[in-house]
Design an enzyme around this catalytic site. Structure first.
Site, PDB file in Angstrom:
ATOM      1  N   ASP A  43      25.268 -41.253 -88.322  1.00 59.94           N
ATOM      2  CA  ASP A  43      26.235 -41.023 -89.394  1.00 59.94           C
ATOM      3  C   ASP A  43      26.936 -42.319 -89.769  1.00 59.94           C
ATOM      4  O   ASP A  43      27.693 -42.875 -88.982  1.00 59.94           O
ATOM      5  CB  ASP A  43      27.295 -40.006 -88.930  1.00 59.94           C
ATOM      6  CG  ASP A  43      28.303 -39.701 -90.017  1.00 59.94           C
ATOM      7  OD1 ASP A  43      28.014 -38.843 -90.871  1.00 59.94           O
ATOM      8  OD2 ASP A  43      29.387 -40.341 -90.039  1.00 59.94           O
ATOM      9  N   TYR A  48      32.039 -47.995 -94.155  1.00 64.44           N
ATOM     10  CA  TYR A  48      31.982 -48.524 -92.782  1.00 64.44           C
ATOM     11  C   TYR A  48      31.403 -49.948 -92.753  1.00 64.44           C
ATOM     12  O   TYR A  48      31.489 -50.642 -91.753  1.00 64.44           O
ATOM     13  CB  TYR A  48      31.144 -47.636 -91.852  1.00 64.44           C
ATOM     14  CG  TYR A  48      31.580 -46.196 -91.715  1.00 64.44           C
ATOM     15  CD1 TYR A  48      32.797 -45.753 -92.215  1.00 64.44           C
ATOM     16  CD2 TYR A  48      30.768 -45.269 -91.075  1.00 64.44           C
ATOM     17  CE1 TYR A  48      33.179 -44.421 -92.099  1.00 64.44           C
ATOM     18  CE2 TYR A  48      31.150 -43.937 -90.941  1.00 64.44           C
ATOM     19  CZ  TYR A  48      32.349 -43.518 -91.470  1.00 64.44           C
ATOM     20  OH  TYR A  48      32.711 -42.196 -91.336  1.00 64.44           O
ATOM     21  N   LYS A  73      27.474 -41.908 -97.095  1.00 70.61           N
ATOM     22  CA  LYS A  73      28.487 -41.216 -97.914  1.00 70.61           C
ATOM     23  C   LYS A  73      28.892 -42.042 -99.134  1.00 70.61           C
ATOM     24  O   LYS A  73      28.881 -43.279 -99.095  1.00 70.61           O
ATOM     25  CB  LYS A  73      29.743 -40.949 -97.062  1.00 70.61           C
ATOM     26  CG  LYS A  73      29.444 -40.338 -95.697  1.00 70.61           C
ATOM     27  CD  LYS A  73      30.686 -39.941 -94.928  1.00 70.61           C
ATOM     28  CE  LYS A  73      30.353 -39.579 -93.485  1.00 70.61           C
ATOM     29  NZ  LYS A  73      30.338 -40.721 -92.561  1.00 70.61           N
ATOM     30  N   HIS A 106      32.523 -38.523 -99.647  1.00 70.70           N
ATOM     31  CA  HIS A 106      33.297 -38.844 -98.443  1.00 70.70           C
ATOM     32  C   HIS A 106      34.659 -38.139 -98.405  1.00 70.70           C
ATOM     33  O   HIS A 106      35.070 -37.629 -97.368  1.00 70.70           O
ATOM     34  CB  HIS A 106      33.470 -40.369 -98.352  1.00 70.70           C
ATOM     35  CG  HIS A 106      33.710 -40.878 -96.969  1.00 70.70           C
ATOM     36  ND1 HIS A 106      33.254 -42.095 -96.534  1.00 70.70           N
ATOM     37  CD2 HIS A 106      34.369 -40.340 -95.907  1.00 70.70           C
ATOM     38  CE1 HIS A 106      33.618 -42.287 -95.274  1.00 70.70           C
ATOM     39  NE2 HIS A 106      34.296 -41.227 -94.871  1.00 70.70           N
TER      40      HIS A 106
HETATM   41  P1  NAD Z   1      35.360 -39.874 -81.636  1.00 74.91           P
HETATM   42  O1  NAD Z   1      36.167 -38.624 -81.553  1.00 74.91           O
HETATM   43  O2  NAD Z   1      33.896 -39.808 -81.601  1.00 74.91           O
HETATM   44  O3  NAD Z   1      35.911 -40.819 -80.479  1.00 74.91           O
HETATM   45  C1  NAD Z   1      35.361 -42.080 -80.236  1.00 74.91           C
HETATM   46  C2  NAD Z   1      36.154 -42.791 -79.151  1.00 74.91           C
HETATM   47  O4  NAD Z   1      36.240 -41.966 -78.006  1.00 74.91           O
HETATM   48  C3  NAD Z   1      35.465 -44.058 -78.690  1.00 74.91           C
HETATM   49  O5  NAD Z   1      35.837 -45.146 -79.489  1.00 74.91           O
HETATM   50  C4  NAD Z   1      35.952 -44.195 -77.257  1.00 74.91           C
HETATM   51  O6  NAD Z   1      37.219 -44.780 -77.238  1.00 74.91           O
HETATM   52  C5  NAD Z   1      36.076 -42.751 -76.835  1.00 74.91           C
HETATM   53  N1  NAD Z   1      34.901 -42.238 -76.111  1.00 74.91           N
HETATM   54  C6  NAD Z   1      33.653 -42.003 -76.623  1.00 74.91           C
HETATM   55  N2  NAD Z   1      32.850 -41.509 -75.666  1.00 74.91           N
HETATM   56  C7  NAD Z   1      33.583 -41.425 -74.546  1.00 74.91           C
HETATM   57  C8  NAD Z   1      33.294 -40.978 -73.229  1.00 74.91           C
HETATM   58  N3  NAD Z   1      32.099 -40.499 -72.917  1.00 74.91           N
HETATM   59  N4  NAD Z   1      34.291 -41.037 -72.323  1.00 74.91           N
HETATM   60  C9  NAD Z   1      35.512 -41.491 -72.638  1.00 74.91           C
HETATM   61  N5  NAD Z   1      35.841 -41.920 -73.865  1.00 74.91           N
HETATM   62  C10 NAD Z   1      34.880 -41.888 -74.818  1.00 74.91           C
HETATM   63  O7  NAD Z   1      35.918 -40.660 -82.917  1.00 74.91           O
HETATM   64  P2  NAD Z   1      35.425 -41.235 -84.298  1.00 74.91           P
HETATM   65  O8  NAD Z   1      34.640 -42.460 -84.166  1.00 74.91           O
HETATM   66  O9  NAD Z   1      36.651 -41.261 -85.129  1.00 74.91           O
HETATM   67  O10 NAD Z   1      34.503 -40.078 -84.923  1.00 74.91           O
HETATM   68  C11 NAD Z   1      33.107 -40.027 -84.728  1.00 74.91           C
HETATM   69  C12 NAD Z   1      32.375 -40.286 -86.008  1.00 74.91           C
HETATM   70  O11 NAD Z   1      32.789 -39.385 -87.031  1.00 74.91           O
HETATM   71  C13 NAD Z   1      32.655 -41.650 -86.634  1.00 74.91           C
HETATM   72  O12 NAD Z   1      32.036 -42.700 -85.953  1.00 74.91           O
HETATM   73  C14 NAD Z   1      32.139 -41.424 -88.033  1.00 74.91           C
HETATM   74  O13 NAD Z   1      30.726 -41.501 -88.039  1.00 74.91           O
HETATM   75  C15 NAD Z   1      32.617 -40.016 -88.300  1.00 74.91           C
HETATM   76  N6  NAD Z   1      33.897 -39.992 -89.043  1.00 74.91           N
HETATM   77  C16 NAD Z   1      33.901 -39.511 -90.306  1.00 74.91           C
HETATM   78  C17 NAD Z   1      35.075 -39.462 -91.038  1.00 74.91           C
HETATM   79  C18 NAD Z   1      35.069 -38.911 -92.416  1.00 74.91           C
HETATM   80  O14 NAD Z   1      36.063 -39.077 -93.134  1.00 74.91           O
HETATM   81  N7  NAD Z   1      34.027 -38.266 -92.841  1.00 74.91           N
HETATM   82  C19 NAD Z   1      36.271 -39.950 -90.488  1.00 74.91           C
HETATM   83  C20 NAD Z   1      36.248 -40.433 -89.184  1.00 74.91           C
HETATM   84  C21 NAD Z   1      35.066 -40.441 -88.463  1.00 74.91           C
END
Ligand code: NAD
Length: 272
Positions: A43, A48, A73, A106
């Site tokens: 994704d 990004y 997106k 998005h």
């Molecule tokens: P997430 O909830 O996936 O959290 C990621 C964070 O959690 C990492 O940076 C790390 O600090 C921690 N983490 C990950 N794996 C772990 C583990 N196994 N143990 C402990 N800590 C861990 O947060 P995110 O990146 O905000 O969301 C995931 C994806 O969603 C994004 O990368 C993106 O692709 C998407 N996204 C989309 C939108 C949108 O507006 N459509 C907005 C935000 C994110």
């Protein structure tokens, strides 16, 4: 890997890899690790700024293109019909892919009120076979219903902020009523706060799983598509190991009860 069948018959892996806030070269490396670990869905988004790195990793993975599912997106300043078509072409070129698996609006940006126009462009791309499925992200009930009233194609997916502290019960139900798959962004609550809760460690202890795995399993059992992010190889591998255990109903309910309505990201009703 479980797959979810979208409303047009296309199969989407239920768990994918997110790359928000990952610089281009690091995204290339992390996506390479993820594909090696068994992820088949990635994704990304225009905003990004890492579509090129993602595309390089996908093309160099050694995995057949048909076995990979790539989402990108449309950004908020491209809701104009012609600009949206050009933005898609530019994104596909940065990715180095002829066909994108899923293209999402998005954010709805209600103040701009051009998402219906943008959707017409996505419908055109879908009709032309440039994209296998089209969908939305951050659409509220109001934006979704307005879009559905004017759309020819029902969105396949609504990608929204969703984690145990923001359960989104109403929006999930509205998505489901229309045959739209709910995809959870920030599924781990960005790691902060959520993963330190004793409840998750306790449940994980019973199953020999980490708090992150427990949260991802909760999403899987709810039927959400989920796209956790990590750049740490061990965590990338850990986050996909969630298909070999099951939470019981009491465990599911206890995690669902963590909902406090706490948003980590902006409010889609006003953002943009
Ligand atoms: P997430 O909830 O996936 O959290 C990621 C964070 O959690 C990492 O940076 C790390 O600090 C921690 N983490 C990950 N794996 C772990 C583990 N196994 N143990 C402990 N800590 C861990 O947060 P995110 O990146 O905000 O969301 C995931 C994806 O969603 C994004 O990368 C993106 O692709 C998407 N996204 C989309 C939108 C949108 O507006 N459509 C907005 C935000 C994110």
């Amino acid at each position: 890997m479980n797959t979810i069948t979208l409303n047009n018959g296309v199969n989407m892996p239920q768990l994918g890899f997110g790359v928000w806030q990952v610089p281009d070269d690091e995204a290339e490396r992390a996506v390479g690790v993820a594909i090696q670990a068994g992820y088949r869905s990635i994704d990304t988004a225009r905003i990004y700024d890492n579509e090129e790195g993602v595309g390089r990793a996908v093309r160099e993975s050694g995995v057949r293109r048909d076995d990979l599912f790539v989402t990108t997106k449309l950004w908020n300043d491209d809701h104009d019909y012609d600009k949206a078509l050009r933005a898609f072409d530019a994104g596909a070129e940065r990715l180095g892919l002829d066909v994108i698996d899923l293209y999402l609006i998005h954010w709805p940006v209600p103040s701009q009120d051009r998402y219906v126009e943008a959707w017409k462009a996505l419908e055109k791309l879908y009709a032309d076979g440039r994209v296998r499925a089209i969908g939305v992200s951050n659409f509220t009930v109001e934006a979704l219903e307005r879009l559905l009233a004017e759309a020819q194609v029902v969105p396949a997916v609504n990608q929204i902020e969703l984690h145990p502290q923001l359960g989104q019960a109403e929006l999930r139900a509205v998505n489901a009523k229309h045959g739209i798959v709910t995809e959870a962004w920030s599924p781990l609550g960005q790691g902060k706060g959520l993963l330190d809760l004793p409840l998750l460690a306790e449940i994980g202890g019973r199953h020999g799983k980490s708090p992150a795995q427990v949260v991802l399993r909760w999403h899987v059992q709810l039927g959400n598509v989920v796209i956790p992010k990590s750049v740490t190889p061990a965590r990338i591998r850990e986050n996909i190991e969630v298909f070999d255990f099951a939470l019981d109903q009491d465990e599911m309910d206890a995690i669902t009860a963590l909902d406090s309505g706490r948003r980590l990201g902006p409010d889609p009703a006003t953002f943009g």
